[in-house]
Design an enzyme around this catalytic site. Structure first.
Site, PDB file in Angstrom:
ATOM      1  N   LYS A   1     -17.417 -76.070 -29.808  1.00  0.00           N
ATOM      2  CA  LYS A   1     -17.988 -76.751 -28.644  1.00  0.00           C
ATOM      3  C   LYS A   1     -16.891 -77.260 -27.699  1.00  0.00           C
ATOM      4  O   LYS A   1     -15.708 -77.333 -28.080  1.00  0.00           O
ATOM      5  CB  LYS A   1     -18.879 -77.898 -29.136  1.00  0.00           C
ATOM      6  CG  LYS A   1     -20.121 -77.413 -29.913  1.00  0.00           C
ATOM      7  CD  LYS A   1     -21.054 -78.577 -30.259  1.00  0.00           C
ATOM      8  CE  LYS A   1     -22.299 -78.089 -30.990  1.00  0.00           C
ATOM      9  NZ  LYS A   1     -23.267 -79.195 -31.246  1.00  0.00           N
TER      10      LYS A   1
ATOM     11  N   TYR B   1     -30.438 -73.921 -26.167  1.00  0.00           N
ATOM     12  CA  TYR B   1     -31.020 -75.052 -26.906  1.00  0.00           C
ATOM     13  C   TYR B   1     -32.495 -75.275 -26.569  1.00  0.00           C
ATOM     14  O   TYR B   1     -32.992 -76.390 -26.748  1.00  0.00           O
ATOM     15  CB  TYR B   1     -30.208 -76.319 -26.636  1.00  0.00           C
ATOM     16  CG  TYR B   1     -28.930 -76.412 -27.439  1.00  0.00           C
ATOM     17  CD1 TYR B   1     -28.955 -76.530 -28.843  1.00  0.00           C
ATOM     18  CD2 TYR B   1     -27.679 -76.401 -26.816  1.00  0.00           C
ATOM     19  CE1 TYR B   1     -27.786 -76.619 -29.582  1.00  0.00           C
ATOM     20  CE2 TYR B   1     -26.504 -76.498 -27.567  1.00  0.00           C
ATOM     21  CZ  TYR B   1     -26.564 -76.607 -28.941  1.00  0.00           C
ATOM     22  OH  TYR B   1     -25.408 -76.714 -29.674  1.00  0.00           O
TER      23      TYR B   1
ATOM     24  N   ASN C   1     -19.949 -83.019 -31.567  1.00  0.00           N
ATOM     25  CA  ASN C   1     -19.663 -82.827 -32.990  1.00  0.00           C
ATOM     26  C   ASN C   1     -18.926 -81.520 -33.304  1.00  0.00           C
ATOM     27  O   ASN C   1     -19.040 -80.974 -34.399  1.00  0.00           O
ATOM     28  CB  ASN C   1     -20.959 -82.970 -33.800  1.00  0.00           C
ATOM     29  CG  ASN C   1     -22.018 -81.982 -33.367  1.00  0.00           C
ATOM     30  OD1 ASN C   1     -21.769 -81.146 -32.493  1.00  0.00           O
ATOM     31  ND2 ASN C   1     -23.188 -82.048 -33.974  1.00  0.00           N
TER      32      ASN C   1
ATOM     33  N   HIS D   1     -21.089 -75.678 -33.750  1.00  0.00           N
ATOM     34  CA  HIS D   1     -22.506 -75.325 -33.923  1.00  0.00           C
ATOM     35  C   HIS D   1     -22.649 -74.273 -35.014  1.00  0.00           C
ATOM     36  O   HIS D   1     -21.762 -73.434 -35.189  1.00  0.00           O
ATOM     37  CB  HIS D   1     -23.078 -74.741 -32.617  1.00  0.00           C
ATOM     38  CG  HIS D   1     -24.413 -74.073 -32.798  1.00  0.00           C
ATOM     39  ND1 HIS D   1     -25.586 -74.775 -32.801  1.00  0.00           N
ATOM     40  CD2 HIS D   1     -24.738 -72.775 -33.060  1.00  0.00           C
ATOM     41  CE1 HIS D   1     -26.593 -73.935 -33.035  1.00  0.00           C
ATOM     42  NE2 HIS D   1     -26.111 -72.714 -33.194  1.00  0.00           N
TER      43      HIS D   1
ATOM     44  N   GLU E   1     -29.856 -66.235 -31.947  1.00  0.00           N
ATOM     45  CA  GLU E   1     -28.666 -66.837 -31.331  1.00  0.00           C
ATOM     46  C   GLU E   1     -27.543 -65.806 -31.141  1.00  0.00           C
ATOM     47  O   GLU E   1     -26.853 -65.812 -30.120  1.00  0.00           O
ATOM     48  CB  GLU E   1     -28.166 -68.011 -32.181  1.00  0.00           C
ATOM     49  CG  GLU E   1     -29.102 -69.213 -32.132  1.00  0.00           C
ATOM     50  CD  GLU E   1     -28.626 -70.375 -32.997  1.00  0.00           C
ATOM     51  OE1 GLU E   1     -27.583 -70.261 -33.672  1.00  0.00           O
ATOM     52  OE2 GLU E   1     -29.314 -71.422 -32.975  1.00  0.00           O
TER      53      GLU E   1
HETATM   54  P1  ADP Z   1     -27.248 -79.142 -35.837  1.00  0.00           P
HETATM   55  O1  ADP Z   1     -26.253 -78.744 -34.742  1.00  0.00           O
HETATM   56  O2  ADP Z   1     -26.568 -79.840 -36.984  1.00  0.00           O
HETATM   57  O3  ADP Z   1     -28.095 -77.991 -36.277  1.00  0.00           O
HETATM   58  P2  ADP Z   1     -29.551 -80.100 -34.335  1.00  0.00           P
HETATM   59  O4  ADP Z   1     -30.008 -78.685 -34.291  1.00  0.00           O
HETATM   60  O5  ADP Z   1     -30.514 -81.130 -34.807  1.00  0.00           O
HETATM   61  O6  ADP Z   1     -28.215 -80.254 -35.198  1.00  0.00           O
HETATM   62  O7  ADP Z   1     -29.101 -80.546 -32.892  1.00  0.00           O
HETATM   63  C1  ADP Z   1     -28.399 -79.662 -32.048  1.00  0.00           C
HETATM   64  C2  ADP Z   1     -27.261 -80.404 -31.395  1.00  0.00           C
HETATM   65  O8  ADP Z   1     -27.799 -81.430 -30.557  1.00  0.00           O
HETATM   66  C3  ADP Z   1     -26.337 -81.172 -32.351  1.00  0.00           C
HETATM   67  O9  ADP Z   1     -25.330 -80.360 -32.922  1.00  0.00           O
HETATM   68  C4  ADP Z   1     -25.758 -82.228 -31.451  1.00  0.00           C
HETATM   69  O10 ADP Z   1     -24.709 -81.712 -30.622  1.00  0.00           O
HETATM   70  C5  ADP Z   1     -26.957 -82.576 -30.578  1.00  0.00           C
HETATM   71  N1  ADP Z   1     -27.722 -83.701 -31.115  1.00  0.00           N
HETATM   72  C6  ADP Z   1     -28.515 -83.701 -32.213  1.00  0.00           C
HETATM   73  N2  ADP Z   1     -29.083 -84.903 -32.419  1.00  0.00           N
HETATM   74  C7  ADP Z   1     -28.632 -85.700 -31.415  1.00  0.00           C
HETATM   75  C8  ADP Z   1     -28.845 -87.067 -31.050  1.00  0.00           C
HETATM   76  N3  ADP Z   1     -29.627 -87.844 -31.764  1.00  0.00           N
HETATM   77  N4  ADP Z   1     -28.210 -87.531 -29.951  1.00  0.00           N
HETATM   78  C9  ADP Z   1     -27.401 -86.725 -29.201  1.00  0.00           C
HETATM   79  N5  ADP Z   1     -27.166 -85.435 -29.483  1.00  0.00           N
HETATM   80  C10 ADP Z   1     -27.767 -84.915 -30.578  1.00  0.00           C
HETATM   81 MG    MG Z   2     -29.513 -76.911 -35.223  1.00  0.00          MG
END
Ligand code: ADP
Ligand code: MG
Length: 134
Positions: A10, A50, A113, A116, A127
């Site tokens: 990212k 997304y 974070n 992805h 994807e």
């Molecule tokens: P993951 O990437 O672990 O699969 P998700 O699919 O739930 O997590 O969410 C996609 C992305 O959205 C996350 O990697 C993160 O960058 C962002 N995200 C998820 N939850 C939150 C939140 N509560 N607040 C802000 N950003 C979030």
């Molecule tokens: Mg996810």
């Protein structure tokens, strides 16, 4: 069984100059990088990627972040690639991620974070196709 997953380095991680460290970890974990490109997503491309999260309160902020700078997108191949890559990434929130995971090491916040990964066979296929349409 060998499968593929979609990984993204990212914008926060690209800005930190840790592309190499992340790819080294990927190779050390036994993944084959089967496709790779760097690109700067437009806001609309980030929103399309997304789309499953479009009803979430973080959708606007997440897609602003994901289009804020270049990313590195990869298709990774390995036995149990999807679950193994999620293990290596760690929990979505870096504060909850296990030591030794990429998000624990490099994540800044639940949004920023670092990496992805796909969450299932069907989403991985969707994807990978989103970025590497044949
Ligand atoms: P993951 O990437 O672990 O699969 P998700 O699919 O739930 O997590 O969410 C996609 C992305 O959205 C996350 O990697 C993160 O960058 C962002 N995200 C998820 N939850 C939150 C939140 N509560 N607040 C802000 N950003 C979030
Ligand atoms: Mg996810």
């Amino acid at each position: 069984m060998t499968e593929q997953t979609l990984a993204i380095i990212k914008p926060d991680a690209v800005k930190k100059n840790i592309i190499g460290k992340i790819i080294q970890r990927i190779e050390d974990e036994g993944f084959k990088v089967s496709a790779l490109k760097m690109l700067h997503l437009t806001k609309d491309e980030a929103k399309g990627f997304y789309i499953v999260h479009k009803a979430r309160p973080f959708y606007e902020s997440l897609t602003d972040f994901m289009s804020s700078g270049p990313v590195v997108v990869m298709a990774l191949e390995r036995e149990n690639a999807i679950s193994h890559w999620r293990l290596v990434m760690g929990a979505t929130d870096p504060a909850q991620a296990e030591p030794g995971t990429l998000r624990h090491a490099y994540g800044f916040s639940v949004e920023r974070n670092a990496v992805h990964g796909s969450d299932a066979r069907e989403t991985a296929e969707w994807e990978i196709n989103y970025f590497f349409k044949k």
